[in-house]
Design an enzyme around this catalytic site. Structure first.
Site: not given
Length: 675
Positions: A45, A85, A88, A108, A293, A366, A368, A373, A395, A466
């Protein structure tokens, strides 16, 4: 039919189908083939018409009746998808011919609805009740082989559009020559007769989906419709379908789910980045870190057919990480043995960061630690080719500070995957102050390419998801010091619709993650739990005790007493905390923080915050998301309670957002707010 891009059943299409069928019959056609131009049959639809406002035109039931009651054979020729639809409509043809690559479904339920144009009554008559129940309550698309096996299609054609047209016309000629019956699906009874009066079939099916569909109305309403198809005459079943459809359509759950459908699509639109912004061609990806991760991120690229190099600090850690990736693939029911080998073949392991030299994007995954980093990004800056995208999976940390370690901050961006990264759909793309349009647009496109729902956010501690979660956790921890129990807090949020509460989540993750005995001060409940040897599910004792065989959780009275004694010793007065207070303090603090996030421009739209929370944190989609939910219950009431808790509890989380106060005063809303 030709209504690009997906041949949706818009008002003018319905009118055209009705007029076309009427004219074909009036002109003396011997048979009719309904076939679509473009890449697909009718894909459903026109959802934009669900709120009303479409011009008067032939309704879908009139179109279906024109097909079903036609005095000549009507054949639906299906390619691409026949969904909602569209299916249908196809069910009202006397016969269905399909290419081998077609897909069929009644999705639906994903919009909080049920098929409202006879689909719930016709589908079981072709497939039998069990298959119809499974398709309708899951929204799953089935392939042509499955459709042929369950009676949904009558003939399958190899080839493309030309072969489909020729085969459908040949089928129509054969139907005329052989005087095949004008087979109305509505008159079929043999398959539903098998389930008539079989209450156990429906009871067992409800039990089988109970956990997955908890809180949702639409799956249960779909089941009731199939029960009606089995036990009532067709026209009475159709009336029951219409009644239940109307109840869902006008109810809050479908409104929230339809809102979310458009919210997810709006998240792809970045107002200040031109559509023709050039993208980096991602021919090879790199991932630093083969832990849970990093391995999950690598799987996303391999699943999309993109070769990926994964680098670890030593061979032992690398082998362990690659073994976990293989095991994840082998345990997946949707991955064949051949696909396992194909995808593992796309993943190259290494212990040398210099192997990132040929990668078009490198994602650091890696733990936190900002200094670590920044060191890594200095190295990547030296190794990677000019133009390569340098992404951090952080994160919560400051992308701008990470980027400052490089000579090309314009190439640095955050790509915050959620754990487990090979399963969770959300990707927060974090735009730094210097991130170029090309890098932002590429990161968003890569997210979609690897099957994620990508949402662009700005730099702040915790970004969107977060940052709001911190507020909820702060209130949950405070509530148990005031007299609530961990089980009460978890139950209130579980009953609201979350898959689990904060304390059960902590037990699942492990209470000792990031905790070190030598640094423990004994000043928090977390210290208390770890010092008493409670690590969560991993050792069967956390906020709950866990059955070693079933992992079923039981509230632990000893823990509750420990927390109570700790709280009293710290000067916290104990009292009875109501469930309503638990809900308000956990969720209103999040809403208030969400408004601050919008105020600061960290999120582009209120609806983007909702997309983050539905996909990354288990917010029940039938409540739309925290911004939509806040609007639905009334911002003025939330403002009053935020002020109340600001006086009673205090703290930054209860400092009222000026934007929230302004919108409440002006009768505005959060979910439609846009920067």
């Amino acid at each position: 039919m030709d209504n690009p891009p997906v041949n949706a059943l818009s008002w003018h299409v319905r009118q055209g189908l009705f007029d076309g069928m009427t004219k074909a019959v009036d002109d003396g056609a011997a048979a009719v083939v309904l076939i679509c131009d473009g890449r697909t049959f009718i894909a459903g639809a026109d959802i934009s018409e669900f709120g009303g406002g479409a011009p008067d035109a032939a309704g879908l039931p009139a179109v279906q009746a024109a097909m079903e009651d036609a005095p000549v054979p009507v054949i639906a020729a299906i390619h691409g998808t026949a969904l909602g639809g569209g299916l249908e409509v196809a069910l009202c043809a006397h016969y269905r011919v399909s290419v081998a690559s077609a897909k069929f479904g009644l999705p639906e339920v994903n919009l909080g609805l049920l098929p409202g144009a006879g689909g719930t009554q016709r589908l079981p008559r072709l497939t039998a009740a069990p298959k119809a129940l499974e398709m309708m309550t899951s929204g799953r698309h089935i392939g042509t082989g499955e459709a042929l096996g369950c009676g949904l299609v009558d003939e399958v054609v190899d080839g493309g559009a030309d072969e489909l047209r020729a085969a459908a016309i040949a089928f129509a000629r054969r139907a005329v020559a052989d005087q095949l019956p004008l087979a109305k699906v509505r008159d079929r009874d043999e398959k539903i007769a098998e389930a008539r009066g079989d209450e156990q079939l429906f009871a067992d099916f409800r039990a089988s989906i109970a956990r997955k569909t908890r809180g949702f109305l639409a799956p249960e309403y779909n089941v009731r419709c199939v029960e009606a198809a089995v036990n009532l005459p067709f026209d009475e079943g159709l009336k029951e379908e219409r009644r239940l459809f109307t109840e869902l359509m006008t109810g809050p759950q479908s409104g929230a789910q339809r809102y979310y459908f458009f919210a997810e699509r709006a998240a792809n639109k970045i107002p200040d980045i031109p559509k023709d912004t050039p993208l980096v061609d991602i021919a090879r990806a790199g991932v630093l870190g083969a832990g849970t991760m990093g391995g999950g991120i690598a799987m996303n690229f391999a699943n999309a057919g993109i070769p990926v190099t994964i680098v670890e600090r030593d061979g032992e850690a690398l082998d362990r990480g690659l073994a976990v990736v293989r095991k994840n693939y082998e345990r997946s029911r949707s991955t064949t043995a051949e696909q396992v080998e194909e995808r593992m073949g796309l993943i190259t392991g290494s212990t040398d960061k210099n192997d990132f030299a040929g990668c078009d994007i490198v994602i650091e995954a890696v733990f936190e630690d900002m200094d670590l980093k920044k060191t890594i990004f200095r190295e990547l800056d030296e190794i990677c080719e000019p133009g390569a995208v340098l992404a951090s999976n952080t994160s919560a940390l400051d992308i701008n500070e990470i980027a400052s370690a490089t000579r090309r901050p314009e190439s640095v961006i955050g790509m915050h995957f959620f754990s487990p990264a090979n399963v969770m759909k959300l990707l927060e793309v974090v735009r730094g102050d210097a991130s170029s349009d090309t890098v932002v647009a590429t990161a968003m496109a890569v997210g979609r390419q690897v099957g994620k729902v990508a949402v662009l956010v700005g730099v702040c501690h915790g970004f969107v998801g977060n940052r709001m979660l911190f507020q909820r956790r702060m209130e949950a921890d405070q509530l148990v010091l005031e007299g609530a129990t961990p089980a009460q807090v978890d139950r209130v949020l579980f009953d609201f619709g979350f898959p689990m509460g904060p304390f059960a989540m902590s037990d699942l993750a492990g209470l000792d993650i990031g905790w070190k005995a030598e640094n423990s001060t004994g000043d928090s409940v977390r210290d208390l739990m770890n010092e008493s040897g409670r690590k969560g599910q991993k050792n069967g004792r956390g906020y709950y005790t866990y059955d070693p065989d079933t992992r079923a959780a039981t509230p632990d009275p000893e823990v509750e007493q420990m927390i109570k004694d700790f709280a009293i010793a710290k000067g916290h007065e104990q009292r009875d905390v109501t469930d309503q207070e638990v809900l308000e303090r956990c969720l209103y603090s999040m809403v208030n923080e969400g408004a601050k996030i919008l105020e600061e421009g960290i999120a582009i739209r209120g609806s983007d915050i909702d997309v983050v929370w539905v996909n990354g944190y288990g917010w029940p989609v039938y409540r739309g998301g925290p911004m939509y939910w806040a609007d639905s219950i009334g911002l003025s009431g939330i403002v009053e309670r935020v002020r109340h808790y600001g006086e009673q509890v205090g703290g930054r989380q209860w400092e009222l957002s000026p934007l929230l106060a302004k919108l409440a005063a002006e009768d505005g809303n959060l979910h439609q707010f846009s920067n």
